[in-house]
Design an enzyme around this catalytic site. Sequence first.
Site, PDB file in Angstrom:
ATOM      1  N   SER A  24     -56.023 -13.600 -22.783  1.00  0.00           N
ATOM      2  CA  SER A  24     -54.714 -13.628 -22.161  1.00  0.00           C
ATOM      3  C   SER A  24     -54.593 -14.800 -21.171  1.00  0.00           C
ATOM      4  O   SER A  24     -53.677 -15.609 -21.251  1.00  0.00           O
ATOM      5  CB  SER A  24     -54.490 -12.278 -21.481  1.00  0.00           C
ATOM      6  OG  SER A  24     -53.442 -12.350 -20.581  1.00  0.00           O
ATOM      7  N   GLN A  29     -44.705  -5.674 -26.580  1.00  0.00           N
ATOM      8  CA  GLN A  29     -44.413  -5.922 -27.988  1.00  0.00           C
ATOM      9  C   GLN A  29     -43.594  -7.196 -28.172  1.00  0.00           C
ATOM     10  O   GLN A  29     -43.918  -8.046 -29.007  1.00  0.00           O
ATOM     11  CB  GLN A  29     -43.665  -4.713 -28.564  1.00  0.00           C
ATOM     12  CG  GLN A  29     -43.573  -4.709 -30.070  1.00  0.00           C
ATOM     13  CD  GLN A  29     -42.787  -3.508 -30.581  1.00  0.00           C
ATOM     14  OE1 GLN A  29     -42.112  -2.811 -29.818  1.00  0.00           O
ATOM     15  NE2 GLN A  29     -42.872  -3.253 -31.869  1.00  0.00           N
ATOM     16  N   GLY A  62     -59.741  -8.645 -23.703  1.00  0.00           N
ATOM     17  CA  GLY A  62     -58.342  -9.087 -23.667  1.00  0.00           C
ATOM     18  C   GLY A  62     -58.086 -10.085 -22.552  1.00  0.00           C
ATOM     19  O   GLY A  62     -57.373 -11.064 -22.748  1.00  0.00           O
ATOM     20  N   ARG A 104     -62.462 -16.706 -16.511  1.00  0.00           N
ATOM     21  CA  ARG A 104     -61.947 -16.019 -17.689  1.00  0.00           C
ATOM     22  C   ARG A 104     -61.883 -16.959 -18.894  1.00  0.00           C
ATOM     23  O   ARG A 104     -62.383 -16.644 -19.971  1.00  0.00           O
ATOM     24  CB  ARG A 104     -60.540 -15.454 -17.413  1.00  0.00           C
ATOM     25  CG  ARG A 104     -60.507 -14.247 -16.495  1.00  0.00           C
ATOM     26  CD  ARG A 104     -61.161 -13.056 -17.134  1.00  0.00           C
ATOM     27  NE  ARG A 104     -60.792 -11.795 -16.496  1.00  0.00           N
ATOM     28  CZ  ARG A 104     -61.337 -10.630 -16.799  1.00  0.00           C
ATOM     29  NH1 ARG A 104     -62.276 -10.547 -17.709  1.00  0.00           N
ATOM     30  NH2 ARG A 104     -60.942  -9.525 -16.193  1.00  0.00           N
ATOM     31  N   LEU A 159     -56.922  -6.039 -30.915  1.00  0.00           N
ATOM     32  CA  LEU A 159     -57.089  -5.205 -29.707  1.00  0.00           C
ATOM     33  C   LEU A 159     -55.749  -4.962 -29.021  1.00  0.00           C
ATOM     34  O   LEU A 159     -55.630  -4.091 -28.175  1.00  0.00           O
ATOM     35  CB  LEU A 159     -58.124  -5.801 -28.746  1.00  0.00           C
ATOM     36  CG  LEU A 159     -57.783  -6.920 -27.770  1.00  0.00           C
ATOM     37  CD1 LEU A 159     -57.001  -6.423 -26.565  1.00  0.00           C
ATOM     38  CD2 LEU A 159     -59.064  -7.563 -27.287  1.00  0.00           C
ATOM     39  N   TYR A 160     -54.739  -5.771 -29.388  1.00  0.00           N
ATOM     40  CA  TYR A 160     -53.400  -5.609 -28.802  1.00  0.00           C
ATOM     41  C   TYR A 160     -52.523  -4.639 -29.607  1.00  0.00           C
ATOM     42  O   TYR A 160     -51.326  -4.550 -29.389  1.00  0.00           O
ATOM     43  CB  TYR A 160     -52.698  -6.966 -28.696  1.00  0.00           C
ATOM     44  CG  TYR A 160     -52.150  -7.270 -27.312  1.00  0.00           C
ATOM     45  CD1 TYR A 160     -51.112  -6.502 -26.757  1.00  0.00           C
ATOM     46  CD2 TYR A 160     -52.641  -8.318 -26.557  1.00  0.00           C
ATOM     47  CE1 TYR A 160     -50.607  -6.784 -25.500  1.00  0.00           C
ATOM     48  CE2 TYR A 160     -52.143  -8.612 -25.292  1.00  0.00           C
ATOM     49  CZ  TYR A 160     -51.127  -7.834 -24.768  1.00  0.00           C
ATOM     50  OH  TYR A 160     -50.618  -8.110 -23.526  1.00  0.00           O
ATOM     51  N   HIS A 206     -49.997   0.759 -30.025  1.00  0.00           N
ATOM     52  CA  HIS A 206     -48.973   1.709 -30.480  1.00  0.00           C
ATOM     53  C   HIS A 206     -48.927   3.026 -29.711  1.00  0.00           C
ATOM     54  O   HIS A 206     -47.859   3.601 -29.583  1.00  0.00           O
ATOM     55  CB  HIS A 206     -49.108   1.915 -31.989  1.00  0.00           C
ATOM     56  CG  HIS A 206     -48.822   0.650 -32.744  1.00  0.00           C
ATOM     57  ND1 HIS A 206     -49.814  -0.192 -33.177  1.00  0.00           N
ATOM     58  CD2 HIS A 206     -47.658   0.056 -33.072  1.00  0.00           C
ATOM     59  CE1 HIS A 206     -49.270  -1.245 -33.754  1.00  0.00           C
ATOM     60  NE2 HIS A 206     -47.961  -1.132 -33.710  1.00  0.00           N
ATOM     61  N   HIS A 243     -45.454 -10.678 -29.821  1.00  0.00           N
ATOM     62  CA  HIS A 243     -45.103 -10.996 -31.211  1.00  0.00           C
ATOM     63  C   HIS A 243     -44.707 -12.442 -31.414  1.00  0.00           C
ATOM     64  O   HIS A 243     -44.497 -12.871 -32.536  1.00  0.00           O
ATOM     65  CB  HIS A 243     -44.024 -10.040 -31.742  1.00  0.00           C
ATOM     66  CG  HIS A 243     -44.611  -8.756 -32.227  1.00  0.00           C
ATOM     67  ND1 HIS A 243     -45.351  -7.929 -31.403  1.00  0.00           N
ATOM     68  CD2 HIS A 243     -44.618  -8.158 -33.436  1.00  0.00           C
ATOM     69  CE1 HIS A 243     -45.761  -6.887 -32.093  1.00  0.00           C
ATOM     70  NE2 HIS A 243     -45.333  -7.001 -33.321  1.00  0.00           N
ATOM     71  N   TYR A 290     -54.476  -4.209 -10.298  1.00  0.00           N
ATOM     72  CA  TYR A 290     -55.146  -4.848  -9.156  1.00  0.00           C
ATOM     73  C   TYR A 290     -54.320  -4.735  -7.877  1.00  0.00           C
ATOM     74  O   TYR A 290     -53.094  -4.822  -7.908  1.00  0.00           O
ATOM     75  CB  TYR A 290     -55.384  -6.348  -9.411  1.00  0.00           C
ATOM     76  CG  TYR A 290     -56.429  -6.668 -10.455  1.00  0.00           C
ATOM     77  CD1 TYR A 290     -57.234  -5.688 -11.017  1.00  0.00           C
ATOM     78  CD2 TYR A 290     -56.608  -7.989 -10.884  1.00  0.00           C
ATOM     79  CE1 TYR A 290     -58.180  -6.009 -11.976  1.00  0.00           C
ATOM     80  CE2 TYR A 290     -57.556  -8.316 -11.839  1.00  0.00           C
ATOM     81  CZ  TYR A 290     -58.333  -7.324 -12.388  1.00  0.00           C
ATOM     82  OH  TYR A 290     -59.266  -7.651 -13.342  1.00  0.00           O
TER      83      TYR A 290
HETATM   84 MN1  MNH Z   1     -46.395  -2.759 -33.694  1.00  0.00          MN
HETATM   85  C1  MNH Z   1     -47.666  -4.753 -36.117  1.00  0.00           C
HETATM   86  C2  MNH Z   1     -44.485  -1.121 -36.075  1.00  0.00           C
HETATM   87  C3  MNH Z   1     -44.871  -0.887 -31.274  1.00  0.00           C
HETATM   88  C4  MNH Z   1     -48.252  -4.356 -31.313  1.00  0.00           C
HETATM   89  N1  MNH Z   1     -46.129  -2.912 -35.706  1.00  0.00           N
HETATM   90  C5  MNH Z   1     -46.754  -3.826 -36.531  1.00  0.00           C
HETATM   91  C6  MNH Z   1     -46.292  -3.640 -37.873  1.00  0.00           C
HETATM   92  C7  MNH Z   1     -45.388  -2.597 -37.859  1.00  0.00           C
HETATM   93  C8  MNH Z   1     -45.282  -2.156 -36.502  1.00  0.00           C
HETATM   94  C9  MNH Z   1     -44.634  -2.008 -39.050  1.00  0.00           C
HETATM   95  C10 MNH Z   1     -46.738  -4.432 -39.085  1.00  0.00           C
HETATM   96  C11 MNH Z   1     -48.108  -4.013 -39.478  1.00  0.00           C
HETATM   97  C12 MNH Z   1     -48.429  -4.012 -40.932  1.00  0.00           C
HETATM   98  O1  MNH Z   1     -47.567  -4.253 -41.773  1.00  0.00           O
HETATM   99  O2  MNH Z   1     -49.621  -3.742 -41.199  1.00  0.00           O
HETATM  100  N2  MNH Z   1     -44.934  -1.276 -33.679  1.00  0.00           N
HETATM  101  C13 MNH Z   1     -44.301  -0.722 -34.760  1.00  0.00           C
HETATM  102  C14 MNH Z   1     -43.408   0.346 -34.332  1.00  0.00           C
HETATM  103  C15 MNH Z   1     -43.524   0.404 -32.964  1.00  0.00           C
HETATM  104  C16 MNH Z   1     -44.484  -0.625 -32.558  1.00  0.00           C
HETATM  105  C17 MNH Z   1     -42.570   1.197 -35.263  1.00  0.00           C
HETATM  106  C18 MNH Z   1     -42.860   1.320 -31.986  1.00  0.00           C
HETATM  107  C19 MNH Z   1     -42.431   2.523 -32.231  1.00  0.00           C
HETATM  108  N3  MNH Z   1     -46.513  -2.652 -31.652  1.00  0.00           N
HETATM  109  C20 MNH Z   1     -45.809  -1.817 -30.833  1.00  0.00           C
HETATM  110  C21 MNH Z   1     -46.196  -2.028 -29.473  1.00  0.00           C
HETATM  111  C22 MNH Z   1     -47.151  -3.012 -29.471  1.00  0.00           C
HETATM  112  C23 MNH Z   1     -47.356  -3.402 -30.857  1.00  0.00           C
HETATM  113  C24 MNH Z   1     -45.648  -1.312 -28.255  1.00  0.00           C
HETATM  114  C25 MNH Z   1     -47.822  -3.531 -28.245  1.00  0.00           C
HETATM  115  C26 MNH Z   1     -48.088  -4.752 -28.006  1.00  0.00           C
HETATM  116  N4  MNH Z   1     -47.764  -4.260 -33.700  1.00  0.00           N
HETATM  117  C27 MNH Z   1     -48.392  -4.774 -32.600  1.00  0.00           C
HETATM  118  C28 MNH Z   1     -49.248  -5.873 -33.027  1.00  0.00           C
HETATM  119  C29 MNH Z   1     -49.072  -5.987 -34.411  1.00  0.00           C
HETATM  120  C30 MNH Z   1     -48.121  -4.965 -34.813  1.00  0.00           C
HETATM  121  C31 MNH Z   1     -50.116  -6.723 -32.114  1.00  0.00           C
HETATM  122  C32 MNH Z   1     -49.714  -7.010 -35.349  1.00  0.00           C
HETATM  123  C33 MNH Z   1     -48.709  -8.083 -35.638  1.00  0.00           C
HETATM  124  C34 MNH Z   1     -49.191  -9.038 -36.653  1.00  0.00           C
HETATM  125  O3  MNH Z   1     -50.400  -9.060 -36.902  1.00  0.00           O
HETATM  126  O4  MNH Z   1     -48.362  -9.765 -37.199  1.00  0.00           O
END
Ligand code: MNH
Length: 555
Positions: A500, A175, A496, A92, A355-356, A359, A179, A326
């Site tokens: 990972s 998440q 991914g 990997r 790719l992560y 949402h 992050h 798996y």
């Molecule tokens: Mn999520 C970035 C809201 C669940 C993975 N997420 C963001 C941003 C917001 C956000 C707002 C900022 C993006 C921007 O300003 O363009 N996220 C949510 C909300 C939920 C959520 C409201 C749940 C409901 N997010 C999740 C989940 C994952 C995830 C579950 C799975 C891993 N989100 C991400 C990733 C980013 C992001 C990865 C990109 C972060 C970054 O680039 O800084």
Amino acid sequence: ATNPCCSYPCQNDGMCMTTGHDTYMCDCSNMDFYGDHCEHPTLMKRIKTWLRPDTETTHYLLVEPKYKWIWNIVNNLTFLSRRIMKVIYMLRADVLDSPPIYNSAHSYVTLDAAFNRSLYSRILPPVPEECPTPMGTKGPKELPDVDLLIKKFFTRTKFLPEPTGSNVLFSYFAQHFTHMFFKTDFQKGPGFQWGNHGVDMSNVYGKDKAAENRLRSFKGGKFKMQLVKGEEYPLPVSKTGAEMVYPKHVREEHKYALGHSLFGLLPGLFVYSTVWMREHNRVCGILAKTHPEWDDERLFQTGKLIILGETIKIVIEDYVQHLSSYNYQLLFVPDVLFGEPFQYQNRIAAEFNHLYHWHPLMPTNFNISGTVYELKDYMFHSELVIKHGFANVLDSMIKQRAGLMSHHNHGPGTLHVLRDSIIHQRQLRFQSLNNYRKRFNLAPYTTFEELTGETVMAAELEKLYHDVDAVEMYVGMIVEKRRHRAMFGSSVIEIGGPNSVKGLMSNYICSPQYWKPSTFGGEVGFDIVNTASMQKLFCQNIKGKCPVVSFRVPD
Ligand code: MNH
């Protein structure tokens, strides 16, 4: 004349370089291929390909119930299962360039790609600006309208449950964990980031020394926390000075100070932040008993090493185990890599971040002990965890089903994030999904039907993209057919997976210099790392009855 490299003429990841205004060469140095376009495999490569089953077969053997009995035997043979794990780590990680050679600023190899850590790296370089189309030479001159794509392929009309049974505890883990290293510096631009490119636990401890100090008690190595109904919780921002992002309507006492400035966003992130802070304090208590000679600083630093070790252990053996589907039991065994060519360094790639964006895993409404909250009443309401009680909230997270990671399943609360991320991929000039598939040894899709596994979306996509070689990375991954018994399509898994594994196993603590009992305060600490699990993480830090902690909704 256009740049002849725009048509991606070099095969097998051979390097295309222009040699004049309309000529080019393919550099196949240090590769298993040769020829003008790196199209011929060497004899060794041919033998290797012949011996190694293709990725679809491997996946099938690993997940299909009828072979489960074989894995049950393998899982109990320590020598064999450690051997297999070593092969997984090496194969990997080997797919990625380490050190990195590209970032989003140039479409060719630069020194900046390796030295400049304020940018994400790139697995494939951006499509050159001067190319005839956004994907090189294929597809339309202008990519499909983002809002049209969202309406046609992404918007959730009815909640689609995750078919392998994943729960919301899983979504939040994804998440909360990711992050700590997916941290785009949107002010500077989508190619920039403000993290450390790896598992550094900044999601619990804070982004730097100053942030960390604001959360510390400077007694016994522990975090400063408050007791509510006999349980430890993070303190309000007003008591710590932590830099947190909360909207104006949130009451002062409900603005909690957490390791990541955005983790006030969702109660589930508050749950994970809290449990890790409690675990750190619990570990410090144990260390203080075994090391009465140690001061606050040494207890804190060693506690942090243990928490990092526990995190990787849990990520591999609980989280990735669940997400891989798996029947083979994955292991966190850094010592199998000792003496092998393996680079203990990592860089987060922009493509990995994109790719992560999982949402669709989030349901539209959230159920806590029978009360259903809409996202707007739930977002930025960490106090709900204290109100309902930690154990009850955990139980509810285990019982609520996650959403299917697929098309037509983005809830209304995250559509704006999706929209931004598609726009960002275009600004970053990501290559096509098919180019990424080739880069990760997957066969490129030849038709839209092959990509989606159906005909309706396939026809609509064909109208918009003309050529399957022009489908964008994230759009393609979301409309892609799901793999046998898996949570995702093959692209998310095969692109991914290497990122990972590499990110986890190249952690500094996995190197021979770090990976020994004394780093973790002796056998006691090393043992905490080597026996960590989701079940223990919660049950050793919770008052009242602890549920069976799993990433799957119980039957
Ligand atoms: Mn999520 C970035 C809201 C669940 C993975 N997420 C963001 C941003 C917001 C956000 C707002 C900022 C993006 C921007 O300003 O363009 N996220 C949510 C909300 C939920 C959520 C409201 C749940 C409901 N997010 C999740 C989940 C994952 C995830 C579950 C799975 C891993 N989100 C991400 C990733 C980013 C992001 C990865 C990109 C972060 C970054 O680039 O800084």
